[in-house]
Structures are given as C-alpha cells and as structure tokens.
Design an enzyme around this catalytic site. Sequence first.
Site, PDB file in Angstrom:
ATOM      1  N   ASP A   1     127.402  43.485  50.708  1.00 38.98           N
ATOM      2  CA  ASP A   1     126.911  42.139  50.992  1.00 38.98           C
ATOM      3  C   ASP A   1     128.054  41.283  51.519  1.00 38.98           C
ATOM      4  O   ASP A   1     129.217  41.487  51.142  1.00 38.98           O
ATOM      5  CB  ASP A   1     126.371  41.540  49.682  1.00 38.98           C
ATOM      6  CG  ASP A   1     125.500  40.310  49.870  1.00 38.98           C
ATOM      7  OD1 ASP A   1     125.587  39.658  50.917  1.00 38.98           O
ATOM      8  OD2 ASP A   1     124.741  39.988  48.936  1.00 38.98           O
TER       9      ASP A   1
ATOM     10  N   HIS B   1     128.152  38.271  50.656  1.00 33.81           N
ATOM     11  CA  HIS B   1     128.291  37.335  49.542  1.00 33.81           C
ATOM     12  C   HIS B   1     128.336  38.093  48.221  1.00 33.81           C
ATOM     13  O   HIS B   1     127.824  39.210  48.118  1.00 33.81           O
ATOM     14  CB  HIS B   1     127.113  36.358  49.526  1.00 33.81           C
ATOM     15  CG  HIS B   1     126.844  35.716  50.855  1.00 33.81           C
ATOM     16  ND1 HIS B   1     125.983  36.282  51.791  1.00 33.81           N
ATOM     17  CD2 HIS B   1     127.334  34.592  51.425  1.00 33.81           C
ATOM     18  CE1 HIS B   1     125.956  35.510  52.868  1.00 33.81           C
ATOM     19  NE2 HIS B   1     126.761  34.478  52.677  1.00 33.81           N
TER      20      HIS B   1
ATOM     21  N   ASP C   1     126.968  36.854  45.341  1.00 37.59           N
ATOM     22  CA  ASP C   1     125.708  36.590  44.627  1.00 37.59           C
ATOM     23  C   ASP C   1     125.886  36.551  43.116  1.00 37.59           C
ATOM     24  O   ASP C   1     125.048  37.064  42.361  1.00 37.59           O
ATOM     25  CB  ASP C   1     124.651  37.628  44.999  1.00 37.59           C
ATOM     26  CG  ASP C   1     124.201  37.498  46.449  1.00 37.59           C
ATOM     27  OD1 ASP C   1     124.502  36.472  47.073  1.00 37.59           O
ATOM     28  OD2 ASP C   1     123.556  38.437  46.954  1.00 37.59           O
TER      29      ASP C   1
ATOM     30  N   HIS D   1     118.705  33.448  45.174  1.00 36.23           N
ATOM     31  CA  HIS D   1     119.208  34.659  45.835  1.00 36.23           C
ATOM     32  C   HIS D   1     120.732  34.729  45.783  1.00 36.23           C
ATOM     33  O   HIS D   1     121.299  35.774  46.109  1.00 36.23           O
ATOM     34  CB  HIS D   1     118.680  34.779  47.267  1.00 36.23           C
ATOM     35  CG  HIS D   1     119.325  33.897  48.289  1.00 36.23           C
ATOM     36  ND1 HIS D   1     119.331  34.195  49.635  1.00 36.23           N
ATOM     37  CD2 HIS D   1     119.971  32.704  48.183  1.00 36.23           C
ATOM     38  CE1 HIS D   1     119.960  33.241  50.310  1.00 36.23           C
ATOM     39  NE2 HIS D   1     120.350  32.323  49.445  1.00 36.23           N
TER      40      HIS D   1
ATOM     41  N   GLU E   1     116.995  40.895  52.815  1.00 42.18           N
ATOM     42  CA  GLU E   1     117.393  39.777  53.683  1.00 42.18           C
ATOM     43  C   GLU E   1     117.194  40.029  55.179  1.00 42.18           C
ATOM     44  O   GLU E   1     117.878  39.435  56.002  1.00 42.18           O
ATOM     45  CB  GLU E   1     118.843  39.356  53.399  1.00 42.18           C
ATOM     46  CG  GLU E   1     119.100  38.895  51.972  1.00 42.18           C
ATOM     47  CD  GLU E   1     118.589  37.488  51.656  1.00 42.18           C
ATOM     48  OE1 GLU E   1     118.036  36.832  52.566  1.00 42.18           O
ATOM     49  OE2 GLU E   1     118.742  37.044  50.494  1.00 42.18           O
TER      50      GLU E   1
END
Length: 325
Positions: free
Chosen positions: A147, A149, A151, A164, A297
């Site tokens: 990812d 990010h 998260d 999310h 996503e």
Amino acid sequence: MTAHDRLPDSLKALHGGVQSLPTRRIELIGVPLDLGASRRGVDMGPSAARVAGLEARLEALGHEVRDGGNVHVAIAETGQVGDESARYLREITETCTKAAEMVEQSLRDGLTPIVLGGDHSVAAGTVSGVADYYRRKDQKIGLIWIDAHSDINTPESSPSGNVHGMPLAALLGLGPEPLANVLGWSPKVSPENVVLVGVRDIDATEKENIRQAGVTEVYTMRDIDERGMRTVMEEALRAAGRGTAGYHISLDMDWIDPEDAPGVGTPVRGGATYREAHLAMEIIADHGRMLSFELVEVNPVLDERNRTAELAVELISSAFGKKIL
C-alpha cells in the site's frame, strides 16, 4: 505440429504463461464497500475486476474458480455517518463481519478466498476471517500490507475520520474497538508478522502508531529504490511467514504509480512500476505460502477505460502463478 508440441514435456506446462505451481480451488468474494473513503466509486471495483476477466484468467492457469457473489453492503444514502472521527463505523463493522464470516466459510470449504474491494476498510473483515479460521487450528497468520499508505490511524489520530485509513490499526488491536473486535476477539495479527511494503504517504500520527503497535518490518519506496523489489519481498515474506501458517496478501492499487494505475481514490506519485508490481506478485507465487488475497481501492469513476482493473487482474494472475515462460 504446433510450437507447444515441440517443447520438451518439462516446459509444456509453462508455455504461454500457464503455471507449473499447484492449482487451487478459488472463491471470488466481492465486498463493494465505499463508506470508508471520501471519494465515491470504489463500490464498483469488484464489478470492474470481473468485467476485466478475472475468473477466466485464473481458470486459464488451471485453477478451479467459483464466484461467491457480493457481501451485502449499506450505501451512504441509507446509512448514518455517526461520529465524525470514524465515519460510518457501525455500517462498516457490520459489512466486515459479514465478509469475515464468508471468508472463513470459504476456507472451511477448502477454497482460497480472493476478496475484491471496495475501500481498504474491507481488510478488517477479510483478515479477521482468515485469522479466525487458523486460530481454531491453534495457528496464527502473517500479513503483507502492500500500500502507499500504512492505514494505521485510529479515530483519535485520523485527520479525516475515514475508516479506510484505520483497518491495520484495527487488526493490530489499536482500534476503533468495534472494528478491532470483529468476530469477538483482538488482535488478529501479531506485529512481528505484519509487513508494510511500498509505503510512501504516512501521517505524522501514524508513525507513532506504528511504533506503539510494535511493527518493525516497514519497507518504504526508498527501500525498494535502494535495495530492489526482490530483496524487499524476500525479506517481507520471511518475516510474515515466521511461525505462521502462511500469510494474507492485502494489495491496495494505489501502491502502484498513478501513471499505471490512475483509477484509485488516493493516488500518490512515486509508486511501484508496472514491472516491479508484477515481480512482487511473482515472488509471492514462487514462495507458495499465500493463504488468501485481497485487492482493494479500484475506482472505475476515476479510471481510464478500466485500465486499473485490468492491471489488477494481471497482478492477481501473477500472484496465482502466471509466468512469462
């Protein structure tokens, strides 16, 4: 006589990209959830992947595939935002609980679940289902989080209140509590078996959450630039697999550079290239310890002629054994 007929038997199984790895019985599970993000549209992600031919691609590799349909998901127009620090938390938790139960049943049936999101909050459900199945066998699982990010925000640290950005925090037991306690227990994964790969956009408060959770295996895009994708993935898979039954792969398409994957809600420049992404998936396939997979996503509203979903299907194919030769 065809070119395939002239190949030695040892290469016939590889020719044309057909895998030589063991085939699997796979179940596709759609979770068209978009309540966790600010930008709408990822609820169409599962359909986009199906339209891009995911089932046929996997069957061409020799796998047996069944489509389990979609988990029922509330929509924003009929839900309640609730606390602005964790928007739509109740509806998201309900959806993740249903997804967890469906994933766990898939594993009980001897299938490998592939979950198609939706926004990344669906991972709180997917991983809960996988972890619960192996917990009943007195085993734990690893988690590879691929990812842009991390998260790992909580309601207290999130600048947006978008859930999310919180699923990894939930899975590690940091909160939010309802999401952390899907299926009635927490945490779902041990920090020493959680690996972040390719992160490049981390909130300041998330850095502290990573330290607080005890996650030490974090590979940024700089690590990939300096050390190469192969080294990073080999180390990541070893860490996730140490003392576990295997690992779940959670792939957010915003990990890939927006030049190749424009159809995502939170694009960040400087992501993995097309070939780096495929190499990562191919290495996962080579190791053979993947328990489950999810792809999240993909936002067709923001995409260009379904490019991002088509790339997503290609990457899943690589993770499930497609090879160049």
